[in-house]
Design a protein around this motif. Sequence first.
Motif, PDB file in Angstrom:
ATOM      1  N   UNK A  51       0.543  -1.340  -0.157  1.00 42.26           N
ATOM      2  CA  UNK A  51       0.011   0.062  -0.033  1.00 42.26           C
ATOM      3  C   UNK A  51       1.023   1.004  -0.486  1.00 42.26           C
ATOM      4  N   UNK A  52       0.594   2.155  -0.898  1.00 39.81           N
ATOM      5  CA  UNK A  52       1.152   3.581  -1.012  1.00 39.81           C
ATOM      6  C   UNK A  52       0.381   4.527  -0.581  1.00 39.81           C
ATOM      7  N   UNK A  53       1.030   5.602   0.246  1.00 45.04           N
ATOM      8  CA  UNK A  53      -0.073   6.513   0.057  1.00 45.04           C
ATOM      9  C   UNK A  53       0.546   7.983   0.250  1.00 45.04           C
ATOM     10  N   UNK A  67       4.679  13.580  -2.767  1.00 50.40           N
ATOM     11  CA  UNK A  67       5.966  13.508  -2.604  1.00 50.40           C
ATOM     12  C   UNK A  67       7.061  12.391  -3.538  1.00 50.40           C
ATOM     13  N   UNK A  68       5.602  11.423  -3.919  1.00 57.38           N
ATOM     14  CA  UNK A  68       6.340  10.171  -5.503  1.00 57.38           C
ATOM     15  C   UNK A  68       7.044  10.755  -6.297  1.00 57.38           C
ATOM     16  N   UNK A 167       8.311   3.162 -10.054  1.00 53.60           N
ATOM     17  CA  UNK A 167       8.228   3.645  -9.366  1.00 53.60           C
ATOM     18  C   UNK A 167       8.451   3.576  -7.758  1.00 53.60           C
ATOM     19  N   UNK A 173       8.470  -5.862  -3.363  1.00 48.21           N
ATOM     20  CA  UNK A 173       7.296  -5.765  -2.498  1.00 48.21           C
ATOM     21  C   UNK A 173       6.423  -6.772  -2.818  1.00 48.21           C
TER      22      UNK A 173
ATOM     23  N   UNK B 208      15.162  -9.986   4.274  1.00 49.34           N
ATOM     24  CA  UNK B 208      13.760  -9.336   3.461  1.00 49.34           C
ATOM     25  C   UNK B 208      12.583  -9.940   4.004  1.00 49.34           C
ATOM     26  N   UNK B 239       6.854  -2.648   6.234  1.00 47.36           N
ATOM     27  CA  UNK B 239       6.587  -1.315   5.804  1.00 47.36           C
ATOM     28  C   UNK B 239       5.075  -0.690   6.038  1.00 47.36           C
ATOM     29  N   UNK B 241       4.683   3.406   3.211  1.00 44.83           N
ATOM     30  CA  UNK B 241       4.695   4.136   2.650  1.00 44.83           C
ATOM     31  C   UNK B 241       4.239   5.015   2.865  1.00 44.83           C
ATOM     32  N   UNK B 242       4.446   5.447   3.572  1.00 43.16           N
ATOM     33  CA  UNK B 242       3.435   7.041   3.378  1.00 43.16           C
ATOM     34  C   UNK B 242       3.723   8.385   3.512  1.00 43.16           C
ATOM     35  N   UNK B 244       5.887   9.265   0.395  1.00 39.25           N
ATOM     36  CA  UNK B 244       7.264   8.908  -0.238  1.00 39.25           C
ATOM     37  C   UNK B 244       7.884   8.679   1.002  1.00 39.25           C
ATOM     38  N   UNK B 246       9.526   5.478   3.622  1.00 35.28           N
ATOM     39  CA  UNK B 246       8.732   3.605   3.983  1.00 35.28           C
ATOM     40  C   UNK B 246       9.722   4.174   5.478  1.00 35.28           C
ATOM     41  N   UNK B 274      16.240  -4.761   4.807  1.00 36.11           N
ATOM     42  CA  UNK B 274      14.691  -3.091   4.057  1.00 36.11           C
ATOM     43  C   UNK B 274      14.962  -2.384   5.765  1.00 36.11           C
TER      44      UNK B 274
END
Lengths: 226, 806
Positions: A51-53, A67-68, A167, A173, B208, B239, B241-242, B244, B246, B274
Amino acid sequence: MTLEQTILNGVDRNEIYRYLSAKRKVDDSWQTYVEAVLEETGTLILPNQLMIEDAISIDANQVKLISSELQLTSENFADHIKGGKRLWIVAATLGHLIERKIKYYFAVNPTRAVVMDACGSALIESYCDILERSIKDAHTEVKGFTSRFSPGYGDLSLTTQRQLFERFDISKRTGIHLSEGDLMLPQKSVVFMIADQPVDTPQSIGCQHKCASCTLQHCIYRTEGM
Amino acid sequence: MLKQRIKNGTLIFDGAMGTYLQKSGMAAGEHPETLNISQPALIQSIHLKYLKAGCDVLTTNTFGASPLKYPGDIAPAIEAAVANAKAAIDAYQRETGDASPKYIALDLGPIGQLLAPMGTLSFDDAYESYRRQAEIGIRAGCDLILIETQTDIYEAKAAVLASKASGDIPVICTMSFETGGRTFMGTDIESMATILEDLGVDALGLNCSFGPKEMLPLVEKLIGETSCPILIQPNAGLPKTIDNITVYDTKPLAFKEIMTKIRALGVTHIGGCCGTDEQYIAALKEIVILMPSPDRKPAPERFRIASYAKTVTIGGCAPVVIGERLNPTGKKRLKEALRQLDKDYILKEAISQIEQGAAVLDLNIGLPEIDEAALMPVLIREIQGIADIPIQIDSSDLNCLEAAAKYYNGKPMINSVSGKRESLDTILPIVKRYGACVLGLTLDDNGIPSAAEARFAIAEKIVREAVALGIPKRNIIIDCLALTASAQQSDVIETIKAIQLVKSRLGVPTVLGVSNVSFGLPYRQLLNQTFYIMAMTAGLDAAIINPGHQEMMSARDAFNVLNGWDEQSKDYIQTYGHITKRVETIRKEAVSGADAGDGSTGGLYDIILKGLKGQASETVEGLLKTMPPMAIVDEIIIPALNDVGSRFENGTIFLPQLIQSAETVQQAFERLKAALSAVEGASISKGKLVLATVHHDVHDIGKNIVKVILQNYGFEVVDLGKDVPPETILEACVQYDIQVVGLSALMTSTVTSMEKTIALIKKERPETIFIVGGAVLNPEYAQMIRADHYAKDARETAQIVQQLFR
C-alpha cells in the motif's frame, strides 16, 4: 482468523457464478461442487500486498503524486478522483499456486479448471475488498472515498502499470511481475487506487458494477441494466 | 580462510542500502547503482557506518545491477561498488586501527523477470545474467557472493550455478518468504534447504519480507532441515509507505530481542535488510559478544529429492511409490505421444499417476528416433508447469542427464549410475555439479552378480566413489535389482538379502523396480505383490511401480499399517473404512472423487447432456457392437453437443456444465479412437487448425475452453499456448499446412498483437482464415484488424469452424 480464511469468507458467490456465465440459479449438486472448488482454491492462496499513500494534485487530465514525484495522465481517472487530496495505491496478489493448479486441472479436468479460475477471480476481489476496507477504517477522518480505479480503465493506459511498478518497486515488494505487455503475473493480481472525497460517499466496498462508465460496450461481463 | 569462517564461525553482515539511500535523498525512480559512480562518498559513508557498528561483511550496492534490468553497462557500476566497499574498509581501518578481517560480498538481487514456464525469461538467460555479474564482481575483488531476496528457487539455482562457475569464492543464498512459510512462487522452507544445500552453497538463509518476529518461526523450521550454516537478515519490521517515506515498525531494541532468540537457535550469520541501519547492526554486534558461538543441533541426514515446492524423503518413513508409467518400453500409445510431442497425453499420464498415489515420477523417453537431451528438459518443464511432484530422470544418454539435471526446477534424482567404471566416471560428476540424488544399480562390467554379498560390494563401491567426489552419502539410493523368477529363480531371494545388507551395513536407502520379477510367468500380479511385500519387509524404501495397479498399492497400504508407518491406521481407514465391496474396485473408488451432476444412466446422448464422464467410455463400448464409430460421432455425439450448446446459449446450463459435457465427449472419443485405429486410414479428424493467445497476452482460459469444444467436434487443434509471437504462429501454419487460425486476446492492449499476427500471416499465406475472440473484441473490431470471423464464445467458434471445414 488467518488472512487466508478472511479472504475466503469474504467471497461473493454471485461473482463466481457471473464469471461462469450462470444466468439462473444452478442446482444444488453444482453449488456443492463450486463450494468444494472454492475451498480448494482457498488453500492455494499466498496473499501479498503493498500500500502506498501520497498527497495528490489534479490538473485537467494530470494526476500528480506529490511526494512520489509521479504523474499519471488520464482524463477519466482525474475525473473519477476529482476533489481528492490523497491517493492510496494498492497492489495485491494471491500468488502463483492457483495458476499452476488451474493448468493442472486443464490437463485432466477442465471443468474444475474453469471453476477454479472463477473462484480465484472472486478471491482476489475479496482480498481487494479487505484492503480497501482497511484503508477506510484507518482514515475515519476522511469524509468519503472514491470507488476503485485501475490502470487499463478508460483512458488510463495500461502502461501506467509500469510507471507504478518501477516507481514503487512493486515487483520486489509483492512478487507481482509485469509481462512485456504490462500484464500482471500471476494473473490473480490487482492494482487499484482510491482517493478521498470532500463529501460523504456511499459506504460500499468493492466493485459496484459501474459498467455504464466503462468504454467496453461489448464486454461479455458487462452487467446488464445499467 | 573465509570459507572456514562461514562454516565454523560467525559473521555479522551489514544492514540496508536501498532504504538508506532513500532516506539520504536519492531521487525518485533513480537506480541506486548509478550512485556508485556519481556519489561514491555517499555510498562509502554508509558502508563506514556499518563497519563502525561492528559488521564483518559489507554488501556491495549492486542489488539491481543485472544486465537484464540495469539500464547502462553494469561493469563500471559493479566495479565502482566493490571499490567503494574497499575504500570504506581502508578508511575504517585507518580511522580505528581495527585490523580484524572485513569482507566484501557481491550483492546479487533477483533479475526482476519471471522465469519460464510461469514467465518468459529462459533459465539460460538468467544464468548468463548472473554469470556476467559474478565475473565482474570477482575480477573487481569481492570476497564472496551473496544471492539474496530470491522468491523463485529456479532463479536461485541459476544464480548459484552461475556464481560457482565464475570463480572459487564462497557463495551464500538467501530467500524471501511469506508468513505462511512459502515464498511467493510457492517454495517451502524444506525444499529451499534441500535444493540449495546440495547445490553447494556455503550458507543459506532468509532475508527481507518482514521483521525478525515473523521470521522466527521460519528459522525454527529451517534449523531442522539443514546442516548448512545459516544467514538471517530480516527487515526492520513491516513497511508502510506514506508521502514517499517508508517507515518500518520494529525499533533496534525489539529487533535485538528477537534476533537474540534467532541467534540462540544456532544461527551463525546475521545481518539486516530493508529499513535497518547502523543501530540495528550495533545491536547484532552486542548479541554476538554475549553469545559468541551458539549451539546447534545437527539436522538429520536424509535422502531427499525436491521440486520447487515439494520435498519427498525416502528412508526412515513409509515406503515411497515412484510412478513408472512415463517410460515408452512396451507402451505403443506413449511412444506415439513422444514422437508427436503430444504433451496433453504425457501430462495426463503424469497426473493420473499422481492421483493414484505416486510421490515421485520416473521420466524415461528413450526411443531411438528421439533426441533425448533436447526433449527431456521440455517435458520436465511441462510437468513442472502443472505439478510439484519431484521427478526421477531416467536415461542412459549422458547429455540428456546433464541437460535434465541442469534445467530441472529443484533437486532431481538421477536414474542411474552403476558400478561400471565408465558410468561412475561420467555420471557422478553430473550428480555433484547439480546437487542431485543418484540411484545406484548393483551391476558392473561383469553384469549383475547372483550373490547378495557381491551386489552389496558394488553398492559399497558406488557409495565410496560418490563420497570421494564430494557427493554426500545421504544423496545415494541403491537398487539391488529384481531378477526374473522364471529365469533366475534362486537370484530372487538374493535381491531381498542384498536389500538387508545395504540397509544395515551401508546405511543408505534402497529402491527397486519390482515387476521385473514376474516376467514370463502367469498371474504376474500375484508374484509382483508378494515380492513387493517381501522387499518392504526387508526394508525397501521406494518402489518403481505402476501406481494404477491396485494390488500393489493395496499391499503398500496394508504394509504401512502392519509395519507401524500408518499411525492408528488413519490412512488405511480413510481409504478402505467405508467399503465392503470386491477388492478390485475399492481403492479406485476411494481415491477418485465424484463428479458433480446426477448419477442417472441413459443413452450416450443423455450421458453427454448430463456430463456423466465416467459412463461415456463404457456406453460407447456397447454402441460399437451395433454401430460404426463415425456413425456414433455424427448421429449421437454431434447432435448432443449441439443440444448442450443451445442450452448454454439460452442460459439453461452454465459454463462448467458445458465443459463437463465436453469432457464426457472426450472420454467417448478416446474409446472411439481406439476402435478407429483398428481400421486402416480411418480417423475422427474433421480438420486441423491452430489456436493461440496472441503475443503479450497471458490469459489463456478462453482459448483453452475453445480448444476443448473444438476437439469435441472432431477437430485437431495445434495449441500454441499463450503469449505467442506472430512468427511462431506462421511457422506452425507452414509446418502443419494449416489454413484456419483461431486467435484469442483478453486485453485491449494486446489486440494490436492480434492485428500484427493477421497481417504477417496474410502476407505470407493469404489463404489463411482467421477467427478471433476475447472479451474486448467485437465484430466491427474484428473486421478492422482484418480477421475473417468474430466468435463471441467457444460454441460460436465451433459453429464457424464446422462451416469452414464442411
